[in-house]
Design an enzyme around this catalytic site. Sequence first.
Site, PDB file in Angstrom:
ATOM      1  N   ARG A  97     -43.582  -2.185  34.336  1.00 33.91           N
ATOM      2  CA  ARG A  97     -42.723  -2.416  35.502  1.00 33.91           C
ATOM      3  C   ARG A  97     -42.354  -1.122  36.212  1.00 33.91           C
ATOM      4  NH1 ARG A  97     -40.763  -7.569  34.829  1.00 33.91           N
ATOM      5  NH2 ARG A  97     -39.241  -7.246  36.464  1.00 33.91           N
ATOM      6  N   LYS A 145     -47.044  -1.960  37.783  1.00 37.09           N
ATOM      7  CA  LYS A 145     -47.874  -3.168  37.716  1.00 37.09           C
ATOM      8  C   LYS A 145     -47.173  -4.349  38.355  1.00 37.09           C
ATOM      9  CE  LYS A 145     -51.261  -5.578  35.231  1.00 37.09           C
ATOM     10  NZ  LYS A 145     -52.257  -5.291  36.263  1.00 37.09           N
ATOM     11  N   CYS A 201     -38.918  -1.884  37.670  1.00 38.33           N
ATOM     12  CA  CYS A 201     -38.016  -1.310  36.691  1.00 38.33           C
ATOM     13  C   CYS A 201     -37.853  -2.320  35.552  1.00 38.33           C
ATOM     14  CB  CYS A 201     -36.629  -0.974  37.233  1.00 38.33           C
ATOM     15  SG  CYS A 201     -36.643   0.238  38.554  1.00 38.33           S
ATOM     16  N   ASN A 213     -32.064  -2.811  38.178  1.00 38.07           N
ATOM     17  CA  ASN A 213     -33.376  -3.073  38.784  1.00 38.07           C
ATOM     18  C   ASN A 213     -33.107  -3.779  40.099  1.00 38.07           C
ATOM     19  OD1 ASN A 213     -35.981  -3.944  39.409  1.00 38.07           O
ATOM     20  ND2 ASN A 213     -35.920  -5.634  37.948  1.00 38.07           N
ATOM     21  N   GLY A 214     -33.669  -3.252  41.199  1.00 42.23           N
ATOM     22  CA  GLY A 214     -33.445  -3.877  42.503  1.00 42.23           C
ATOM     23  C   GLY A 214     -33.093  -2.830  43.533  1.00 42.23           C
ATOM     24  N   GLU A 260     -61.688  -3.963  47.857  1.00 42.02           N
ATOM     25  CA  GLU A 260     -61.228  -3.792  46.468  1.00 42.02           C
ATOM     26  C   GLU A 260     -61.688  -2.428  45.921  1.00 42.02           C
ATOM     27  OE1 GLU A 260     -59.202  -5.014  44.440  1.00 42.02           O
ATOM     28  OE2 GLU A 260     -59.919  -4.605  42.419  1.00 42.02           O
ATOM     29  N   LYS A 298     -59.126   0.529  44.643  1.00 45.11           N
ATOM     30  CA  LYS A 298     -59.191   1.062  43.279  1.00 45.11           C
ATOM     31  C   LYS A 298     -59.429   2.575  43.296  1.00 45.11           C
ATOM     32  CE  LYS A 298     -58.937  -2.464  40.256  1.00 45.11           C
ATOM     33  NZ  LYS A 298     -58.074  -3.385  40.972  1.00 45.11           N
ATOM     34  N   GLU A 332     -56.095   4.221  44.419  1.00 49.22           N
ATOM     35  CA  GLU A 332     -54.944   4.139  43.508  1.00 49.22           C
ATOM     36  C   GLU A 332     -55.204   4.807  42.161  1.00 49.22           C
ATOM     37  OE1 GLU A 332     -53.609   0.213  42.376  1.00 49.22           O
ATOM     38  OE2 GLU A 332     -55.623  -0.516  42.002  1.00 49.22           O
ATOM     39  N   TRP A 337     -39.082   2.650  38.317  1.00 48.74           N
ATOM     40  CA  TRP A 337     -39.981   2.916  39.436  1.00 48.74           C
ATOM     41  C   TRP A 337     -39.083   3.259  40.601  1.00 48.74           C
ATOM     42  CZ3 TRP A 337     -40.827   0.849  44.354  1.00 48.74           C
ATOM     43  CH2 TRP A 337     -42.017   1.246  44.966  1.00 48.74           C
ATOM     44  N   HIS A 356     -68.055   1.251  65.373  1.00 50.55           N
ATOM     45  CA  HIS A 356     -66.959   1.222  66.351  1.00 50.55           C
ATOM     46  C   HIS A 356     -65.876   2.257  66.041  1.00 50.55           C
ATOM     47  CE1 HIS A 356     -68.710  -2.202  68.293  1.00 50.55           C
ATOM     48  NE2 HIS A 356     -68.741  -2.871  67.151  1.00 50.55           N
TER      49      HIS A 356
HETATM   50  C1  G6P Z   1     -49.284  -3.981  42.222  1.00 53.36           C
HETATM   51  C2  G6P Z   1     -50.397  -3.628  41.261  1.00 53.36           C
HETATM   52  C3  G6P Z   1     -51.727  -4.173  41.763  1.00 53.36           C
HETATM   53  C4  G6P Z   1     -51.601  -5.678  42.010  1.00 53.36           C
HETATM   54  C5  G6P Z   1     -50.469  -5.983  42.974  1.00 53.36           C
HETATM   55  C6  G6P Z   1     -50.186  -7.471  43.089  1.00 53.36           C
HETATM   56  O1  G6P Z   1     -49.413  -3.264  43.398  1.00 53.36           O
HETATM   57  O2  G6P Z   1     -50.473  -2.220  41.108  1.00 53.36           O
HETATM   58  O3  G6P Z   1     -52.728  -3.947  40.786  1.00 53.36           O
HETATM   59  O4  G6P Z   1     -52.813  -6.164  42.502  1.00 53.36           O
HETATM   60  O5  G6P Z   1     -49.259  -5.383  42.501  1.00 53.36           O
HETATM   61  O6  G6P Z   1     -49.676  -7.921  41.874  1.00 53.36           O
HETATM   62  P1  G6P Z   1     -49.686  -9.427  41.395  1.00 53.36           P
HETATM   63  O7  G6P Z   1     -49.014  -9.399  40.079  1.00 53.36           O
HETATM   64  O8  G6P Z   1     -48.904 -10.207  42.414  1.00 53.36           O
HETATM   65  O9  G6P Z   1     -51.094  -9.867  41.332  1.00 53.36           O
END
Ligand code: G6P
Length: 603
Positions: A27, A598, A2, A97-98, A471, A475, A478, A73, A494
């Site tokens: 955020r 993010k 947030c 926020n929190g 990874e 991706k 998400e 968020w 397995h």
């Molecule tokens: C969120 C983002 C991801 C990121 C993760 C860790 O989930 O959507 O893209 O990898 O946070 O974030 P950081 O800022 O700690 O790398």
Amino acid sequence: MCGIFGTINGSDAAPVLLDGLGRLDYRGYDSAGLAVLDKTIAVRKLGGSVDALASLIRVRPAEGRVGIAHTRWATHGAATSENAHPHVFDGIAVVHNGVIENHDAIRTRLQQDGHEFQTSTDSEVLPHLISHHRRRGQSAVVAVQSALGEVHGSYAVAVLMEDIPDLLIAGRRGSPLVVGHDEDGGYIASDPAALAGYCAQYAALGEGALALVARGAVLVMDQTGAAETPRWQQVPSLTTVRRTGAGAHMAAELAEIPAAVAATLAAADRRVGRTGLEAGGTVLLTACGSSRHAAAIGAHWLEHWAGVPTRVEIASELLHRPTLLAEAAHLVALSQSGETADTLAVVRMAAAASVPTAAIVNVAHSQMAREAGTVWPTLAGAEQAVAATKSFASQLAVLARLSLDVAEARGTLSPVEAVFRRRALERLPSWLGQVLDGVDHDALSEAVKVLARARTALAIGRDIGAEIAAEAALKLAELAYLPTLAVPAGELKHGPIALLEPGVPVIAILIHGPTLAKQVVSLEEVAARGAGLILIGDDAALTATHGIAALRLPLPPVADAVAWAALPLGVGVIVQRLAMMTALARGLNPDRPRNLAKSVTVE
Ligand code: G6P
């Protein structure tokens, strides 16, 4: 998460608030809202983006010279306009926020006193609680202090009150919040970068601190209520850029990978002294999301080059393993934002256990950068798309470089060899440029078509390839909402092999090396079950699979001296691009996928 922004500067508040929110929507972007005061409080809020809020305000202007705003968020309650902030009661508007852990108990108590609530959100209890204390005769500031004192959990809040038009009140515990002022105005923000252009200096509020923000002045009180001299710091220059169009940020940030890696390696060159990791004992790497995948790749490099035993743990899980943490010789946290709550909590836990800490962090003014014992910076610049791209590549650049430095310090690499390998890393940026420019567009489009119509997919690899498969799966899930299971190729037989059937694509990450022959066997097993294969890797590895029907996405040739670092980075670029394009092909905006943010500042 947030984002909070507040302004009191004598000019029309709404445009300033919208501008601030636009800089903070990384955020969270479930919903947005603002409250401005002109004798009475006017609120505009909705379940939607900051752009949608701006459109609403064009239709229904909100007048006032002081205001607070929020981009959300959702933690408690759906992303609806009722649940959006600010929450207002009795002439008191609050953005939060929190997470208020005891909101149910507070609500029940206030309901017994006759309070009626419009939502089930935790944040809505705050204006009620402040009003409750004011009605019992407390001054505005003391009422806010009393209310926040009753809250369990984390908060950053900005409060606007109808009967005090010349003051904003800010407070924080757990969640970040900064304040700033110039001659004429006062400001509150979740991130100092959002203040660029409004004031030159900011002060980060300490745990439990409260700030009174007026035009031209800020008064800060510590958690005991005693006045405190703020520690003023330079507001960072504005690095965010407004881009429109689905995937515009992610496409730009992928293109910036070569420059980000070059800047990060140059910064590593300026590092002096030993890293501390060479002292011996287990190095514990921790992170969340893509940063954890970078950590996992780096762990292979540290072990390979420096012979350092290395473990990688998800930060939120490591919090429950205090013994593991206390036994570590060194904790290295990786984070783009430097404020991911789980990762930050581990850094604090390690510090409390006297384990030396280091952070590989992109946001230089972040909390993690302030708290870690050592900072090894990534210089990726502002990353605005939710998904990590250039920050991930830059984290790998730091880890590659670190592995060589630790290896030299431990004597597992001779000084001459170390210099040779370090110089070879300098070829990474231009080679990554070739990866971006030289991709086989037809094969890429074909792979995107296959993934866009799939209902589920698998991603496999071995060794470092298994980490990149993870990874790829993250991706695709998400950004393109394609459920993708990442499996180390050897584990396929397995259990996950049961998922294979025609129409289930399998992405295989192939990097030439000792595990290649075994991986070719796994690919045969996949092909035998009629599942479509998408192979991503270097030429030598792809050549070894020539007998298997598959779509192939080869990397350009790379010098042997740097292939160990370049190939994982290059494959990472391709899988990220593939996921972005699959999202676009499905009509989705990869910059702002649903339910994500993010910067994840709640545990
Ligand atoms: C969120 C983002 C991801 C990121 C993760 C860790 O989930 O959507 O893209 O990898 O946070 O974030 P950081 O800022 O700690 O790398």
